[in-house]
Design an enzyme around this catalytic site. Structure first.
Site, PDB file in Angstrom:
ATOM      1  N   LYS A 140      16.947   9.526 -31.050  1.00 22.70           N
ATOM      2  CA  LYS A 140      15.152   9.168 -30.413  1.00 22.70           C
ATOM      3  C   LYS A 140      15.362  10.197 -29.340  1.00 22.70           C
ATOM      4  CE  LYS A 140      11.745   9.188 -33.109  1.00 22.70           C
ATOM      5  NZ  LYS A 140      11.342   9.498 -34.576  1.00 22.70           N
ATOM      6  N   ASP A 180       7.907  14.658 -33.695  1.00 23.65           N
ATOM      7  CA  ASP A 180       7.931  12.997 -33.623  1.00 23.65           C
ATOM      8  C   ASP A 180       5.616  12.879 -33.255  1.00 23.65           C
ATOM      9  OD1 ASP A 180       8.250  10.241 -34.297  1.00 23.65           O
ATOM     10  OD2 ASP A 180       7.189   9.445 -33.506  1.00 23.65           O
TER      11      ASP A 180
END
Length: 460
Positions: A140, A180
């Site tokens: 991430k 995201d």
């Protein structure tokens, strides 16, 4: 003389003590990272029966290793605003676990981004990606940069600066970021262009969520929202329920929320509320999705302007009150920890039958415990939210073969993946002694896939 039951109880207690000791070490090393600790504790709380049955995981130090990122990159991102002023943000990339494949996970651009947020998201991604059955590890990244209020040129300059550093750590077989919160097709395009310019090569597989003209996949925009509804659909069917005729409340109004609403409506549900950071809209006649798409995807306006087209609707400032609206199915699709114990109590008192997490960790542990204790069907994020990364992996496959699949092909594969995730989760919950508990089932099913690969690959 000890009985067999006594021996088993001692074994369980020893394993329980071991898990607690490992968690305490994690707490000590990461004491200022509450979101990360919350994510670790939720997984650890599920693993006692797995570790009792598979002591090899203890002997090989799987817990100790899986909570430590293989690599964490923290860097400065300088850029020029439209007035020529130098601005500086922080950039992050956590490469958490590559036992199953190259690191895979989104980039989040939001002022709240910090070490704890990135590590919690990356840790969750390990197990979420494992559940998809695709050959991808967990990672991430992101920045505390806020795209809101910035011009396209400012966003381009930031993305180019961000990619200058990030490009040193990614690649189609190393780490494949996606979008995201705050990172959509525009931001991915700017980053891909900078990466291509620096490498002097068109490596389509280095980023996913790309535009359709340069290696993107049909169905990627809808994937997380659709996937959430597909998973919840399987959960409902097992108990004799369905979306048809149900009242649904969805938090958020970004991609996940919009396409969760769209698919729920296709399945015959009536969606009556959605939200953004300013508050929520309640439309007892049913949310008009075309209006929401126009406001959010075309005009980039706030949700309260929905009332201009639909004067019978009600706008309420603040987001938490959305869970006071009676519904059969609640889909929290906005952000982490948005649904707390008080909100869970309201939903339960109003007769909610099912909750499906479309966002990453949107429910607090107190809320989850309350849902489970009151027999509310609960679909946890690491399973229900996996549609987006599933289609990202499908985009990677298309990039590798240089073949683009149809929207129908992608959606069919997504639907099958979500069904498989549900079945794997429900079977793991059954096998390890907590039938129907999808939180534990998803944690266990994802963990075992990663742990087995780590054992096979030695101490690395």
């Amino acid at each position: 003389m000890k009985t067999m039951e006594d021996v088993k109880d001692i074994q369980k207690q020893n394993v329980r003590d071991y898990v607690q000791q490992v968690y305490h070490r994690v707490e000590k090393r990461n004491e200022y990272e509450p979101e990360f600790l919350q994510a670790v504790k939720e997984v650890f709380d599920s693993l006692l029966p797995v570790l009792v049955k598979n002591p090899t995981y203890i002997n090989k130090g799987i817990l100790e290793r899986i909570v430590e990122p293989e690599r964490f990159v923290f860097f400065r991102v300088p850029w020029l605003d439209d007035k020529g002023n130098v601005r500086v943000n922080r950039g992050f990339r956590v490469q958490f676990n590559s036992a199953l494949g190259p690191y895979k996970g989104g980039l989040r651009f939001h002022p709240s981004v910090n070490t704890s947020i990135i590590k919690f998201l990356g840790f969750e991604q390990i197990f979420k990606n494992a559940l998809t059955g695709q050959p991808i590890g967990g990672g991430k990244g992101g920045s505390d940069f806020d795209p809101k209020g910035k011009s396209d040129d400012e966003i381009m300059r930031f993305c180019q600066s961000f990619m200058i550093e990030l490009s040193k750590h990614i690649g189609p077989d190393i780490d494949v970021p996606a979008g995201d919160i705050g990172v959509g097709a525009r931001e991915i395009g700017y980053m891909f262009g900078q990466y291509k310019r620096m490498r002097g090569a068109f490596e389509a597989g280095v980023l996913t969520g790309k535009g359709l003209d340069y290696g993107g996949s049909l169905g990627r925009t809808e994937a997380t929202g659709y996937g959430t509804v597909y998973f919840v659909e399987e959960m409902l069917k097992d108990k004799g329920y369905e979306f048809e005729g149900s009242t649904v409340v969805v938090s958020g109004s970004g991609n996940v929320s919009i396409y969760a609403m769209e698919k729920a409506m296709e399945f015959g549900a009536k969606v009556v509320a959605c939200s953004d950071s300013s508050g929520y809209i309640y439309d007892q006649n049913g949310i008009n999705l075309d209006t929401i798409k126009q406001l959010k995807e075309v005009e980039n306006k706030r949700i309260y302007e929905y009332k201009n087209e639909h004067p019978d609707a009600v706008f309420v400032e603040g987001c938490s009150g959305i869970w006071s609206i009676p519904c059969d199915i609640a889909l929290p699709c906005a952000t982490q920890n948005e649904l707390d114990r008080e909100s869970a109590e309201l939903l339960i008192s109003n007769g909610v039958k099912a909750v499906g997490e479309g966002a990453n960790m949107p429910s607090t542990q107190d809320a989850i415990d309350l849902f489970i204790d009151n027999d509310v069907l609960f679909a946890p994020a690491k399973a229900a939210n996996a549609g987006g990364v599933s289609v990202s992996a499908l985009e990677m496959a298309q990039n590798s073969t240089r073949i683009m699949w149809t929207r129908e092909d992608v959606d069919s594969k997504l639907h099958e993946i979500m069904k498989n995730i549900y079945q794997d989760s429900i079977q793991a919950a059954e096998e390890y002694g907590d039938p129907g508990n999808l939180v534990k089932g998803a944690n266990i099913a994802g963990f075992i896939k990663v742990a087995d690969a780590m054992v096979s690959q030695g101490v690395v």
